[in-house]
Design a protein around this motif. Structure first.
Motif, short mmCIF file in Angstrom:
data_model
loop_
_atom_site.label_atom_id
_atom_site.label_comp_id
_atom_site.label_asym_id
_atom_site.label_seq_id
_atom_site.Cartn_x
_atom_site.Cartn_y
_atom_site.Cartn_z
N GLY A 64 0.82 -1.21 0.00
CA GLY A 64 0.00 0.00 0.00
C GLY A 64 0.85 1.26 0.00
N GLU A 65 1.96 1.23 0.75
CA GLU A 65 2.85 2.40 0.81
C GLU A 65 3.48 2.67 -0.56
N LEU A 66 3.93 1.60 -1.23
CA LEU A 66 4.57 1.75 -2.53
C LEU A 66 3.58 2.21 -3.59
N SER A 67 2.35 1.68 -3.53
CA SER A 67 1.34 2.06 -4.54
C SER A 67 0.94 3.53 -4.36
N GLY A 68 0.98 4.02 -3.13
CA GLY A 68 0.69 5.44 -2.89
C GLY A 68 1.80 6.35 -3.38
N MET A 69 3.05 5.87 -3.26
CA MET A 69 4.21 6.65 -3.70
C MET A 69 4.31 6.70 -5.23
N PHE A 70 4.00 5.57 -5.88
CA PHE A 70 4.14 5.47 -7.34
C PHE A 70 2.82 5.01 -7.95
N PRO A 71 1.81 5.88 -7.97
CA PRO A 71 0.48 5.47 -8.46
C PRO A 71 0.39 5.50 -9.99
N LYS A 72 1.22 4.65 -10.62
CA LYS A 72 1.21 4.62 -12.08
C LYS A 72 1.34 3.18 -12.57
N ALA A 73 1.04 2.98 -13.85
CA ALA A 73 1.07 1.63 -14.43
C ALA A 73 2.43 0.97 -14.24
N GLY A 74 2.43 -0.34 -14.03
CA GLY A 74 3.69 -1.09 -13.91
C GLY A 74 3.89 -1.72 -12.56
N GLY A 75 3.32 -1.11 -11.51
CA GLY A 75 3.34 -1.71 -10.17
C GLY A 75 4.69 -2.17 -9.70
N GLN A 76 4.81 -3.47 -9.43
CA GLN A 76 6.01 -4.03 -8.81
C GLN A 76 7.27 -3.75 -9.63
N TYR A 77 7.17 -3.74 -10.94
CA TYR A 77 8.32 -3.40 -11.80
C TYR A 77 8.84 -2.00 -11.46
N VAL A 78 7.91 -1.05 -11.30
CA VAL A 78 8.27 0.34 -10.97
C VAL A 78 8.90 0.40 -9.57
N TYR A 79 8.29 -0.30 -8.59
CA TYR A 79 8.80 -0.26 -7.21
C TYR A 79 10.24 -0.77 -7.14
N LEU A 80 10.51 -1.88 -7.84
CA LEU A 80 11.86 -2.46 -7.82
C LEU A 80 12.86 -1.56 -8.51
N LYS A 81 12.44 -0.95 -9.62
CA LYS A 81 13.31 -0.02 -10.36
C LYS A 81 13.67 1.18 -9.50
N GLU A 82 12.68 1.74 -8.79
CA GLU A 82 12.90 2.93 -7.96
C GLU A 82 13.73 2.62 -6.71
N THR A 243 -1.81 -3.45 -8.79
CA THR A 243 -0.80 -2.37 -8.82
C THR A 243 -0.32 -2.10 -10.25
N PHE A 244 -0.48 -3.09 -11.14
CA PHE A 244 -0.01 -2.90 -12.51
C PHE A 244 -0.90 -1.93 -13.29
N ILE A 245 -2.16 -1.77 -12.84
CA ILE A 245 -3.11 -0.94 -13.61
C ILE A 245 -3.44 0.35 -12.87
N ALA A 246 -2.46 0.83 -12.08
CA ALA A 246 -2.69 2.04 -11.27
C ALA A 246 -3.17 3.22 -12.10
N GLU A 248 -5.27 3.35 -14.34
CA GLU A 248 -6.68 3.27 -14.71
C GLU A 248 -7.61 3.22 -13.51
N ILE A 249 -7.04 3.48 -12.32
CA ILE A 249 -7.84 3.44 -11.09
C ILE A 249 -8.09 4.86 -10.59
N LYS A 250 -9.35 5.14 -10.24
CA LYS A 250 -9.70 6.44 -9.67
C LYS A 250 -9.07 6.56 -8.29
N ASN A 251 -8.54 7.74 -7.98
CA ASN A 251 -7.90 8.01 -6.69
C ASN A 251 -6.97 6.86 -6.29
N PRO A 252 -5.94 6.54 -7.12
CA PRO A 252 -5.10 5.37 -6.88
C PRO A 252 -4.35 5.40 -5.55
N LYS A 253 -4.01 6.62 -5.08
CA LYS A 253 -3.24 6.71 -3.84
C LYS A 253 -4.00 6.10 -2.66
#
Length: 469
Positions: A64-82, A243-246, A248-253
């Protein structure tokens, strides 16, 4: 004509249904047989499901913390990259495309076909339609590919089509499972319950299909629990697909973290309750030796009589159809994000006029179809169970890294129970992986080697990217 950005059109219910729907496939109806053979008692069967549920819930509330920080498509791929670097993100994305997501789509597709064969024997996996060399193609494989192609096509028509199927089918299968639990309690066999829960209910032992038992030493007992959890972890996997479809989600944070918690909690309650019902209707020996491991079929026969087989077959067809829709919908967004980073086929970075990554959907479809034909999807899933948990552990370690690396970053949602619960998950995950390395190496090395093949591919992608700049 194509568009350049995703349309946020999924609410909290839709996101929660993607979490729950992607988790519930065919596993809950089957894997308890193998778990029971590894642990040999009612108490330990439930412990394995509770341990898996606890790990999944901790991971979900941490994400939940990571999805709030990076609310964009890609999810776990983005979290690991960052948290680490682009290479670690790519290794996840490569494993995700080559085995994790596509292998799961293939396995769920074949499960759909196998249970369809209960109603239509002509699509059985024991019938050979034609052969290509040593490769024998069955009607079940053709049907599984047809379902994957159909769902892929539906998802190329826009997120709303996929959303409708996901929400409808997930609600249907949740109600069906609740029905199985309720009718199961009503049909409870007191003598079976008493035997399962009073005679060696907490004795950890090997239970063979022929009814014989084998005792474990302390070390082997730990290995047996880890081996048992391979099935329950895969039955509980894919919860992170939301998390991969962030994008396309309303209020993703807010909604991604909340949907992760609600979806995983709901599924954990359903899974544990279903297994408690199993122990109230079938002796442990019958669970361990269920024909083709189809425990739910045997249970449904006790509850509903001969029509029970048809009821379960229809339930699993609904369950696997909805599950694959969620996997197909979410998976393509990871390749889209990788392509935008110049690390995947260039065309994958484009959205069609319906604002979905159509090319990414079709290459995912092609890979999953190849795995259906190979007949080796089960082996692939066994191999990758280790890799999946390793990446979950790395992602949750990433929470600690990002707290130091980006202390000022906006965190609309902070990991629940930090640092204790994330640290507990890391310990549990590493213990699981270590035990698999020691006691079940066939589950570990092939998957790890396959993931590491991504290293030369990463540098090849970088070289190609610099050439085109």
């Amino acid at each position: 004509m194509s568009t350049t950005s995703f349309k946020p059109s999924l609410g909290l219910l839709d996101a929660t249904m993607i979490v729950a729907g992607s988790m519930i496939g065919s596993g809950i109806f089957i894997v308890s047989a193998d778990i029971t053979r590894n642990v040999g008692s009612a108490g330990w069967l439930i412990v394995v499901w509770l341990l898996t549920g606890l790990m999944t819930l901790i991971a979900a509330v941490s994400y939940g913390e990571l999805s709030g920080m990076f609310p964009k498509a890609g999810g776990q791929y983005v979290y690991l990259k960052e948290a680490y670097n682009p290479l670690i993100g790519f290794l996840y994305g490569w494993s995700f495309f080559a085995i994790i997501q596509t292998g799961t789509i293939a396995a769920v597709g074949v499960a759909f076909a196998k249970f369809t064969a209960y109603l239509i024997p002509q699509v059985g996996d024991d019938i050979v339609l034609f052969s290509i060399g040593s490769l024998h193609i069955s009607p079940a494989q053709i049907l599984s590919i047809a379902i994957i192609v159909l769902l892929t096509y539906i998802n190329t028509r826009g997120i709303k089509s996929g959303k409708f199927i996901q929400t409808t089918f997930t609600l249907t299968k949740l109600l069906s499972l609740f029905g199985l639990i309720v009718f199961g309690w009503m049909a409870l066999q007191p003598e079976v319950w008493h035997k399962n829960w009073t005679e060696n209910a907490w004795y950890l032992q090997r239970l063979n299909k022929d009814g014989s038992y084998q005792s474990y030493g302390m070390a082997a007992a730990m290995g047996a629990i880890a081996a048992a959890m391979v099935g329950s972890i895969f039955s509980s996997d894919a919860w992170n697909n939301v998390t991969f479809i962030a994008g396309e989600i309303k209020n993703p944070k807010r909604n991604i973290g909340l949907s992760l918690f609600l979806g995983t909690l709901l599924v954990t309650i359903v899974y544990v309750s279903t297994n408690i019902v199993y122990t109230g209707l079938l002796p442990m020996q019958s669970i361990a030796s269920a024909a083709n491991d189809r425990v739910a079929v045997a249970v449904s026969h006790v509850i509903f009589g001969n029509i029970g087989t048809i009821i379960i077959a229809v339930m699993i067809m609904i369950s696997t159809f909805g599950c694959n829709n969620g996997l197909i919908l979410a998976g393509a967004r990871v390749y889209y994000t990788m392509a935008n980073d110049g690390l995947f086929f260039k065309q994958t970075a484009q959205l069609n006029k319906k604002a979905v990554p159509e090319f990414a959907l079709w290459i995912q479809c092609a890979m999953a179809s190849i795995l259906c034909l190979s007949g080796k999807y089960g082996d692939l899933l066994d191999m990758v169970s280790f890799v999946v948990v390793i990446f979950y552990v790395l992602t949750i370690i990433g929470i600690f890294i990002l707290r130091k690396k980006m202390p000022a970053a906006e965190r609309p949602y902070r990991a629940f129970g930090y640092p204790v619960l994330p640290a507990l998950y890391i310990i549990m995950g590493l213990t699981f992986c270590t035990l698999l390395i020691i006691y079940k190496p066939e589950y570990t090395w092939p998957g790890l080697i396959f993931a590491l093949l991504g290293i030369p591919l990463y540098y090849l992608a970088l070289a190609t990217k610099s050439k085109h700049q």
